[in-house]
Design a protein around this motif. Sequence first.
Motif, PDB file in Angstrom:
ATOM      1  N   TRP A 151       1.165  -0.647  -8.316  1.00 34.50           N
ATOM      2  CA  TRP A 151      -0.270  -0.493  -8.097  1.00 34.50           C
ATOM      3  C   TRP A 151      -0.995  -1.821  -8.273  1.00 34.50           C
ATOM      4  O   TRP A 151      -1.980  -2.100  -7.573  1.00 34.50           O
ATOM      5  CB  TRP A 151      -0.830   0.529  -9.077  1.00 34.50           C
ATOM      6  N   GLU A 152      -0.545  -2.633  -9.206  1.00 32.84           N
ATOM      7  CA  GLU A 152      -1.220  -3.903  -9.474  1.00 32.84           C
ATOM      8  C   GLU A 152      -1.155  -4.861  -8.286  1.00 32.84           C
ATOM      9  O   GLU A 152      -1.963  -5.788  -8.191  1.00 32.84           O
ATOM     10  CB  GLU A 152      -0.606  -4.569 -10.711  1.00 32.84           C
ATOM     11  N   PRO A 190      -4.501  -3.146  -3.234  1.00 38.66           N
ATOM     12  CA  PRO A 190      -5.956  -3.101  -3.439  1.00 38.66           C
ATOM     13  C   PRO A 190      -6.392  -1.793  -4.099  1.00 38.66           C
ATOM     14  O   PRO A 190      -5.695  -0.779  -4.029  1.00 38.66           O
ATOM     15  CB  PRO A 190      -6.513  -3.239  -2.016  1.00 38.66           C
ATOM     16  N   GLU A 191      -7.560  -1.821  -4.702  1.00 39.10           N
ATOM     17  CA  GLU A 191      -8.073  -0.664  -5.440  1.00 39.10           C
ATOM     18  C   GLU A 191      -8.211   0.582  -4.573  1.00 39.10           C
ATOM     19  O   GLU A 191      -7.831   1.680  -5.004  1.00 39.10           O
ATOM     20  CB  GLU A 191      -9.417  -1.023  -6.074  1.00 39.10           C
ATOM     21  N   PRO A 192      -8.736   0.503  -3.331  1.00 40.50           N
ATOM     22  CA  PRO A 192      -8.828   1.727  -2.514  1.00 40.50           C
ATOM     23  C   PRO A 192      -7.470   2.378  -2.266  1.00 40.50           C
ATOM     24  O   PRO A 192      -7.362   3.609  -2.245  1.00 40.50           O
ATOM     25  CB  PRO A 192      -9.466   1.234  -1.209  1.00 40.50           C
ATOM     26  N   HIS A 242      -3.202   7.783  -5.747  1.00 39.82           N
ATOM     27  CA  HIS A 242      -3.259   8.638  -6.940  1.00 39.82           C
ATOM     28  C   HIS A 242      -3.605  10.080  -6.548  1.00 39.82           C
ATOM     29  O   HIS A 242      -2.972  11.032  -7.040  1.00 39.82           O
ATOM     30  CB  HIS A 242      -4.294   8.082  -7.904  1.00 39.82           C
ATOM     31  N   ARG A 265      -4.863   2.222  -4.278  1.00 39.27           N
ATOM     32  CA  ARG A 265      -4.426   2.847  -5.534  1.00 39.27           C
ATOM     33  C   ARG A 265      -5.118   4.188  -5.743  1.00 39.27           C
ATOM     34  O   ARG A 265      -4.485   5.180  -6.143  1.00 39.27           O
ATOM     35  CB  ARG A 265      -4.716   1.921  -6.714  1.00 39.27           C
ATOM     36  N   ALA A 266      -6.429   4.233  -5.471  1.00 44.04           N
ATOM     37  CA  ALA A 266      -7.178   5.476  -5.667  1.00 44.04           C
ATOM     38  C   ALA A 266      -6.687   6.571  -4.721  1.00 44.04           C
ATOM     39  O   ALA A 266      -6.486   7.721  -5.132  1.00 44.04           O
ATOM     40  CB  ALA A 266      -8.670   5.215  -5.452  1.00 44.04           C
ATOM     41  N   ARG A 267      -6.465   6.225  -3.460  1.00 43.30           N
ATOM     42  CA  ARG A 267      -6.004   7.234  -2.511  1.00 43.30           C
ATOM     43  C   ARG A 267      -4.584   7.685  -2.831  1.00 43.30           C
ATOM     44  O   ARG A 267      -4.258   8.874  -2.727  1.00 43.30           O
ATOM     45  CB  ARG A 267      -6.086   6.688  -1.087  1.00 43.30           C
ATOM     46  N   ARG A 293       2.985   1.628 -12.045  1.00 41.92           N
ATOM     47  CA  ARG A 293       1.796   0.831 -12.359  1.00 41.92           C
ATOM     48  C   ARG A 293       1.964  -0.609 -11.881  1.00 41.92           C
ATOM     49  O   ARG A 293       0.996  -1.239 -11.412  1.00 41.92           O
ATOM     50  CB  ARG A 293       1.529   0.880 -13.868  1.00 41.92           C
ATOM     51  N   ARG A 348       0.828  -1.207   0.000  1.00 45.79           N
ATOM     52  CA  ARG A 348       0.000   0.000   0.000  1.00 45.79           C
ATOM     53  C   ARG A 348       0.865   1.260   0.000  1.00 45.79           C
ATOM     54  O   ARG A 348       0.596   2.220  -0.730  1.00 45.79           O
ATOM     55  CB  ARG A 348      -0.926   0.001   1.215  1.00 45.79           C
ATOM     56  N   CYS A 381       2.435   2.484  -3.319  1.00 46.00           N
ATOM     57  CA  CYS A 381       1.608   3.139  -4.329  1.00 46.00           C
ATOM     58  C   CYS A 381       1.956   4.619  -4.473  1.00 46.00           C
ATOM     59  O   CYS A 381       1.538   5.256  -5.440  1.00 46.00           O
ATOM     60  CB  CYS A 381       0.128   2.988  -3.977  1.00 46.00           C
TER      61      CYS A 381
END
Length: 359
Positions: free
Chosen positions: A305-306, A309-311, A317, A313-315, A302, A220, A223
């Motif tokens: 990021w893979e 988890p998606e949350p 970014h 990655r979004a935070r 990237r 995490r 990211c």
Amino acid sequence: MFTERTSVGLDVHARSVVATAIDTKTGELFKQRLVPANEVVIDWLHTLPGPVAVTYEAGPTGFGLARAMATAGIRCEVAAPSKLSRPAGDRVKTDVRDSLQLARLLRVDDITSVRVPTVTQEAARDLVRAREDVRGDLMRARHRVSKLLLRHGHVYYGGQTWSAKHHAWLHRIRFADLGTRCAYEADLEAIDFAVARRDRLDATIAELAADSEFTDLTRRLCCLRGVSTLTGFALAVEIGEWQRFNGNSIGAYLGLVPSEHSSGQSRRQGSITKTGNSHVRRLLIEAAWHHKPRYVVGPVLRARWEQAPEPARARAHIGNQRLHDRWNSYTRRHKKHTVANTAIARELAGWCWSLATLE
């Protein structure tokens, strides 16, 4: 909160432990000099009127005694030495007086405790600190070589220093004088050994970062721009329990906030306090420089990021965009780059906390 009957202060040294206990009901003092063996200290504590609470200062003897007491069911607070209250006029310092002062402070709940890491966390922390020590050794060895060569008129113009090409150039240099030749060869050997040690430690860190209790947190943190596997793993193991902070307090904990001396209508701020964990502070300062160039999600970022988890990655970014915009804001205001970078590092610490506590 102190609820026990007896408060005990321990002045712990490598070869002795001076203990002082205060019975809060009778006011009786118990004093004893013990050998630094956990079982001996615990056996003596069991002779005191219970229940018992114990404190000692954090220091080079580590946390083994605190863990042993926790296993024995005895509350033990490891005190932060810099936070202890000491009488201003006290000019006599002895082991007995130190242990008595600790017992009194524990009795009135005036102890600021440090976090006791688990055995696994401490082992991982030893690993990243060994990597930090090797980095320093390698830097000093390289400086010795470059300055020795400069004194003798050898300057490298072939491109990037400390590359494979540069190393080949270094090994082609020969000195006629025996003393200079031996000194130069010894420094080159120190560089080669430090590089080998660094690579070995990097491989172990990568292995633990991929499969350990720190894996999720490391991924995490990675990211964010400037946070590699090495940096993310070091942040994860050095900070430990991120929940004890918030987005503002973590910057103060790491010494990234300005010092201040204010009185009445006067308010003066100085350089950052530089308190707390210097290793983490250096990592964040270095990572902050990566947010100055234009923000582009490249293949390396990237790939990290893979694995998250998606949350996260979004935070991350949002954080990357915010930190780059802050850099642009400081640049437009003509702030010194070092001052701006420190401010970015302080905010980066907050974003790391945000990702670490993300649910």
